[in-house]
Design an enzyme around this catalytic site. Structure first.
Site, PDB file in Angstrom:
ATOM      1  N   THR A   1      -1.095   4.299  -3.283  1.00  0.00           N
ATOM      2  CA  THR A   1      -1.382   4.067  -1.790  1.00  0.00           C
ATOM      3  C   THR A   1      -0.547   2.880  -1.118  1.00  0.00           C
ATOM      4  O   THR A   1      -0.193   2.663  -0.151  1.00  0.00           O
ATOM      5  CB  THR A   1      -2.940   3.598  -1.936  1.00  0.00           C
TER       6      THR A   1
ATOM      7  N   THR B   1      -3.866   2.887  -7.960  1.00  0.00           N
ATOM      8  CA  THR B   1      -4.625   1.944  -8.753  1.00  0.00           C
ATOM      9  C   THR B   1      -5.423   2.901  -9.777  1.00  0.00           C
ATOM     10  O   THR B   1      -6.172   2.471 -10.569  1.00  0.00           O
ATOM     11  CB  THR B   1      -5.786   1.664  -7.658  1.00  0.00           C
ATOM     12  N   ASP B   2      -5.367   4.195  -9.523  1.00  0.00           N
ATOM     13  CA  ASP B   2      -6.294   5.152 -10.586  1.00  0.00           C
ATOM     14  C   ASP B   2      -5.985   4.828 -11.999  1.00  0.00           C
ATOM     15  O   ASP B   2      -6.916   4.784 -12.695  1.00  0.00           O
ATOM     16  CB  ASP B   2      -6.026   6.665 -10.037  1.00  0.00           C
TER      17      ASP B   2
ATOM     18  N   LYS C   1     -10.710  -0.767 -13.843  1.00  0.00           N
ATOM     19  CA  LYS C   1     -10.989  -0.284 -12.299  1.00  0.00           C
ATOM     20  C   LYS C   1     -12.401   0.018 -12.504  1.00  0.00           C
ATOM     21  O   LYS C   1     -12.602   1.078 -12.908  1.00  0.00           O
ATOM     22  CB  LYS C   1     -10.144   0.795 -11.573  1.00  0.00           C
TER      23      LYS C   1
END
Lengths: 429, 429
Positions: free
Chosen positions: B104, B180-181, B259
């Site tokens: 992103t 970020t995943d 996360k």
């Protein structure tokens, strides 16, 4: 049988000198005066402390050097274990059933025999937690004596059947003593299998056995009993410490809770919200306005089918492991994806194969908080297109249990509707 | 190309009426005066708001009804995208390399073209985050353009090789822009592969794309650059928002972070401790006293072997799934057990088989906080006896990555020593 079990060196000398034995009720003066019962010590005890249980149910280790005075008040006969306390019910109090499945809470809890017993009898219970006697008439029944890492879906089913047999009883509620390791899985199953159950079912565990100074066994049991008697709710709950301090016991919805710490007393957390209820000394705070069971009618669905798998996706995950599930005849796969509900595009082919085999494919997130949303990124939209069902904010483990339950209670294996329906508050509103 | 892209209805009218275009720097008066840049809108925009970026790097949506005055200050040519900003380096500032892998943060970030571009160029970066220009001379390089759910251990390896090629450079540090995943998996791999790397490596992602009012792309990048320039540390970090408010950016040790939320800007959390560093406006707060890399010498070990699996145990888990791993030739299995590190006794037989096949067996907990301790209960002691290695408080995902790394860099497959050695703060002290 020794009356000083677990004590040695200085702490043993201290007790003998003061003519105090395990099981005695005493007045202890440190900075303040307190009435307490002397507990035995089992594990790795140093000889500088004695363990006592206060009336609140909390066990505390006291350094003998800090004890200014200790005075004998009364004794109980620590060798007499057979007589059931239920012999003298108080007719004005409601009835609670305590069903024991095993776990820490139901072991090492007997300070009379000094042995580590995996089963909890009615008498054991009353002797350890006499406060229960003031709250309700408790009948106790041993269902299993297993640490919960050894419980299987077959045990869930037997537990649900046993509970179902009490759905028409005069009990105000049922406490299920349970190991903490897989308590959330059992709670989720009971939530689905017994949706609409007329009385509350409260699973209670302990993170520290009752012989340890910081044990939470008694306080969790007392809170569960108070909750059952005072709250006017149905549902399946897990009742455990709410914080590291002793300022309350949380009652979590059985579908919305995770064991998030290996050892803390407040290991259990409601995901994405505060716990539904908090039991404080004399009040019960209701945080959740939502009705727990969406259905009002009690229609038990108690079967279970273990042909459901939870697949945690990670970089390097080999699609052929999903191919194995297909060939083993699995009927549902819950992916614990990354972020908003993603898995790598190297998985797309095997997802197609699974879909062709009529396998239900659901998506949760390994971020254990927040909602799956597969509409935002290309990967999510691809996976939606391939037929994966997003499971919003249902907890991964709850989703797995729900899939096993749904498969067990659906004839054609088509569980899509059940999986997305909100049955026992597994989805937040 | 439109100069109002994404705006429609009232907000478009508002901009036109005030002769303000996307990319313009303006003085906006609401309750106070602020200098800001007009951002484009991409997603699901209503027509009541305009999106502006403040000098702090934060994007904010302002309701047009609340804007008392808007005054034009200056424009940038939003169609000119080729000229690299690095043309005018400031010799007094340190150099930073920005390596983009996708995600992103590296997409939808270009408000000049209005398109969703997956690649981040040097020029794009400067135009979005001109504040970087005051902190360092930033060179940017695109390595991949992948959302991180599609990254594989092969990508980890290529990233490590690229970074290794800069180990002797005059860069003060490297920012790795990353989805970020799976950022925590990549961070863990780089931590092990590049242990002892002489300059800091900071992975930066964003939870909200730069066209959204609440985007964290610019603020995370600025904080990473400040951290590299001002902190005197080596190591691999993840730099993301520290709380839901904008009061600081956390720098997490790359091996100790998860996360934990699907959508919040502060989704990343250091497990079992506070983040190693917090970057506030003009100061860097160091919370961790521990040196990140245990080794002082930089000796890269960049290979990876994916014959390691993470097995999350649950009631009903079928031992034959582990038998599949054995027959597929896996060399390491990390069990994500229950509680203190347990799996059911129905697994004991297959564990013996795995052990006979010389497979490394490690234990972490699905309680993602706290330490594995297999000495307390019978189940744990049984599993220790069967040859399972307890991995203390190493995070499950980190343990999996470490096993892949250890297998890749060990000739005989004997990874026990590496797995229990603390290499990059994967174990807390």
């Amino acid at each position: 049988m020794s009356d000083y079990r677990g004590y040695e060196g200085k702490s043993l000398e201290f007790l003998k000198h003061n003519k105090i034995k395990v099981g005695d009720t005493v007045k202890i003066t440190t900075n303040s005066d307190n009435v307490a019962t002397i507990m035995p010590r089992y594990e790795h005890g140093d000889d500088q402390h004695i363990v006592v249980k206060f009336k609140s149910g909390y066990n505390v280790g006291l350094e003998i050097n800090n004890i200014k005075k200790i005075e004998y008040i009364s004794s109980i006969d620590t060798n007499q274990t057979k007589e059931p306390s239920t012999a003298k019910p108080k007719p004005q109090l409601p009835k609670i059933l305590l069903l024991s499945t095993g776990g820490t809470i139901a072991s090492k809890i007997d300070y009379r025999t000094g042995s580590v017993t995996p089963a909890l009898s009615a008498h054991d219970l009353y002797a350890i937690v006499p406060e229960l006697d003031e709250i309700a008439n408790v009948d106790a029944e041993v269902l299993f004596s297993e640490y919960s890492e050894n419980l299987t879906p077959e045990h869930w089913k037997k537990t649900a059947e046993k509970l179902d047999s009490y759905s028409d009883s005069d009990y105000r509620g049922v406490i299920v003593a349970h190991g903490t390791d897989t308590m959330q899985y059992t709670a989720a199953f009971l939530s689905f299998a017994l949706a609409g159950f007329p009385i509350p079912i409260v699973l209670v565990g302990s993170q520290r056995s009752s012989d340890r100074p910081s044990s939470d066994a008694a306080s969790n049991l007392i809170a569960a009993a108070k909750f059952i008697v005072k709250s006017n709710t149905g549902g399946v709950f897990i009742s455990m410490h709410n914080s590291e301090s002793d300022d309350g016991i949380a009652c979590h919805f059985g579908t919305r809770v995770r064991k998030n710490h290996t050892s803390k007393r407040n290991a259990f957390e409601t995901i994405g919200a505060v716990p539904a209820f908090i039991v404080k000394q004399d009040e019960i705070i209701q945080n959740s306005k939502s009705r727990y069971f969406k259905q009002k009618q009690y229609t038990p669905k108690i079967n279970v089918d273990t042909r459901a798998a939870l697949v945690k996706y990670y970089p390097g995950y080999d699609p052929k492991l999903v191919r194995d599930l297909i060939s083993h005849g699995y009927k549902a796969i819950i992916f614990e994806g990354t972020g908003l509900g993603h898995i790598g595009k190297n998985m797309y082919d095997v997802i197609k194969e699974a879909k062709e085999s009529q396998i239900f494919l659901g998506m949760t997130s390994q971020c254990h908080d927040g909602r799956v949303n597969m509409a935002i990124y290309e990967s999510g939209r691809d996976l939606l297109h391939l037929g994966i069902t997003p499971l919003s904010d249902m907890i991964s483990e709850t989703a797995l249990v729900k899939a096993m339950w749904a498969l067990g209670n659906t004839k054609d294996g088509k569980i899509d509707r059940l999986m997305t329906e909100n049955i026992a508050s597994e989805y937040t509103e």
